[in-house]
Design an enzyme around this catalytic site. Structure first.
Site, PDB file in Angstrom:
ATOM      1  CG  ASP A   1      35.897  34.843  35.834  1.00  0.00           C
ATOM      2  OD1 ASP A   1      35.531  33.850  34.358  1.00  0.00           O
ATOM      3  OD2 ASP A   1      36.788  33.520  36.623  1.00  0.00           O
ATOM      4  CG  HIS A   2      38.793  35.899  33.390  1.00  0.00           C
ATOM      5  ND1 HIS A   2      39.658  36.095  33.826  1.00  0.00           N
ATOM      6  CD2 HIS A   2      38.025  34.868  34.037  1.00  0.00           C
ATOM      7  CE1 HIS A   2      39.875  35.162  34.511  1.00  0.00           C
ATOM      8  NE2 HIS A   2      39.014  34.738  34.194  1.00  0.00           N
TER       9      HIS A   2
ATOM     10  CG  HIS B   1      39.424  33.070  29.422  1.00  0.00           C
ATOM     11  ND1 HIS B   1      39.982  33.539  30.425  1.00  0.00           N
ATOM     12  CD2 HIS B   1      38.013  31.926  30.281  1.00  0.00           C
ATOM     13  CE1 HIS B   1      39.643  33.316  31.912  1.00  0.00           C
ATOM     14  NE2 HIS B   1      38.547  31.634  31.428  1.00  0.00           N
TER      15      HIS B   1
ATOM     16  CG  HIS C   1      35.466  30.500  31.449  1.00  0.00           C
ATOM     17  ND1 HIS C   1      36.313  29.538  31.937  1.00  0.00           N
ATOM     18  CD2 HIS C   1      34.208  30.138  30.508  1.00  0.00           C
ATOM     19  CE1 HIS C   1      35.948  28.869  31.425  1.00  0.00           C
ATOM     20  NE2 HIS C   1      34.782  28.636  30.553  1.00  0.00           N
TER      21      HIS C   1
ATOM     22  CG  HIS D   1      40.600  28.048  31.505  1.00  0.00           C
ATOM     23  ND1 HIS D   1      40.593  27.290  32.532  1.00  0.00           N
ATOM     24  CD2 HIS D   1      39.539  29.142  31.625  1.00  0.00           C
ATOM     25  CE1 HIS D   1      39.328  27.773  33.353  1.00  0.00           C
ATOM     26  NE2 HIS D   1      39.142  28.671  32.593  1.00  0.00           N
TER      27      HIS D   1
ATOM     28  CG  HIS E   1      41.223  33.237  38.383  1.00  0.00           C
ATOM     29  ND1 HIS E   1      40.717  31.669  38.691  1.00  0.00           N
ATOM     30  CD2 HIS E   1      40.140  33.952  37.571  1.00  0.00           C
ATOM     31  CE1 HIS E   1      39.738  31.777  37.914  1.00  0.00           C
ATOM     32  NE2 HIS E   1      39.220  33.145  37.299  1.00  0.00           N
TER      33      HIS E   1
ATOM     34  CG  ASP F   1      40.979  31.802  34.714  1.00  0.00           C
ATOM     35  OD1 ASP F   1      41.314  31.816  35.283  1.00  0.00           O
ATOM     36  OD2 ASP F   1      39.615  31.802  34.523  1.00  0.00           O
TER      37      ASP F   1
HETATM   38 ZN   LIG Z   1      38.107  32.624  35.501  1.00  0.00          ZN
HETATM   39 ZN   LIG Z   2      38.023  30.827  32.989  1.00  0.00          ZN
END
Ligand SMILES: [Zn+2]
Ligand SMILES: [Zn+2]
Length: 314
Positions: A66-67, A62, A64, A142, A270, A212
């Site tokens: 952090d990914h 996805h 976001h 999510h 995570h 997530d």
């Molecule tokens: Zn994340």
């Molecule tokens: Zn996320």
């Protein structure tokens, strides 16, 4: 054949000291697949001596940061290293547009071809296959469209027992035996019974990456009995309200899902930056599902080809 997972990052939204954002490398039969690509992924690849040019497919769960914030840097490095091997990039809608804009404004003309594969994160669907395995999406729940990935080896061929094979068999007939067929004469009568001359193939291994997500039981049928389940565990269960509000899971919830799915091993990841010591998260999960490990940086998890007893798990 190898079936091995390397953890490059284990941190949720805000990175913690010594913890990187989500990224994992799955090696199956010598082929490298990168799963998510948080900031710092290319440094982690260097640290663990994994050459970027060996990565054939990248799967992004996805959008976001952090990914996927490490993706542009990694692709730029592949370009600077004059990569020529084409790359498959699987991700949600918007990823191709985002990268194309970055390449355009930075006047980057890649030395290699990227094939963008836009995935629908709302369905369970096969998105990739090669000679040895398939990859299916796992719908997550999510705050933005998000999916996990199920990596599964294809069924393997049966073993021929040489001492039991009649001498008259031709090479094409031997191949048919490996595929599980009996050998018959022109009248349909069985000449060689498959079960008499072959033994079962090695089992097909599987890895489910659940990115997530809120606790979500409707994916149970898809992840039932997998060898290895990665599930996010951002919080301890005392923060279950916060987990629900932010569409994340607790360690207890990850373990509950692992138990209900009857998986062999669970990997937690995570982690919220608030947890300097991850032991409480591990212990919470182990209270429900004993075969749990932390997906911490540098850890390598191999999945064996033969069946093993749970007591053999270290
Ligand atoms: Zn994340
Ligand atoms: Zn996320």
């Amino acid at each position: 054949m190898d079936f091995e997972l390397k953890i490059l990052g284990s941190s949720s939204a805000i990175p913690a000291p010594h913890r990187y954002h989500t990224a994992q490398v799955l090696t199956v039969g010598g082929h490298l697949h990168l799963i998510d690509c948080g900031e710092g992924t290319q440094h982690q690849l260097m640290r663990y001596k994994i050459k970027p040019h060996r990565i054939l497919n990248i799967f992004i769960s996805h959008l976001h940061g952090d990914h996927f914030f490490g993706l542009f840097g990694l692709l730029s490095t592949m370009h600077l290293q004059a990569r020529t091997t084409p790359l498959n990039l699987f991700g949600p809608p918007g990823l191709a547009e985002l990268l194309t804009l970055q390449f355009k404004v930075s006047h980057t003309h890649l030395t290699f071809q990227i094939s963008f594969h836009e995935i629908d994160p709302t369905v369970h669907k096969r998105i990739f296959e090669d000679k040895t395995m398939t990859v299916h999406t796992l719908p997550m729940e999510h705050r933005v469209p998000c999916c996990g990935f199920l990596f599964r080896e294809k069924p393997k061929l049966r073993h021929l027992v040489k001492e039991k094979l009649p001498a008259f068999l031709t090479p094409p007939q031997l191949v048919r035996l490996k595929f599980g067929e009996d050998i018959r004469d022109e009248h349909g009568q069985i000449l060689v019974n498959n079960a008499d001359v072959t033994t079962d193939p090695k089992r097909s291994r599987s890895y489910a990456f659940c990115s997530d997500t809120k606790y979500k039981e409707d994916i149970l049928p898809y992840i039932k009995g997998v060898d290895l389940l990665y599930h996010e565990a951002t919080f301890l269960h005392e923060l279950v309200d916060r987990a629900t509000y932010t569409h994340h899971s607790t360690a207890l919830q990850a373990a509950t899902l692992a138990k209900k799915a009857g998986v062999k091993r669970l990997l937690l990841g995570h982690f919220s930056a608030r947890y300097k010591d991850l032991t409480p998260l591990l212990e919470e999960a182990k209270s429900v599902f004993a075969n749990t490990m932390l997906a911490t940086e540098g850890k390598t998890i191999g999945v064996l080809e033969y069946d093993f007893k749970e007591t053999e798990l270290a």
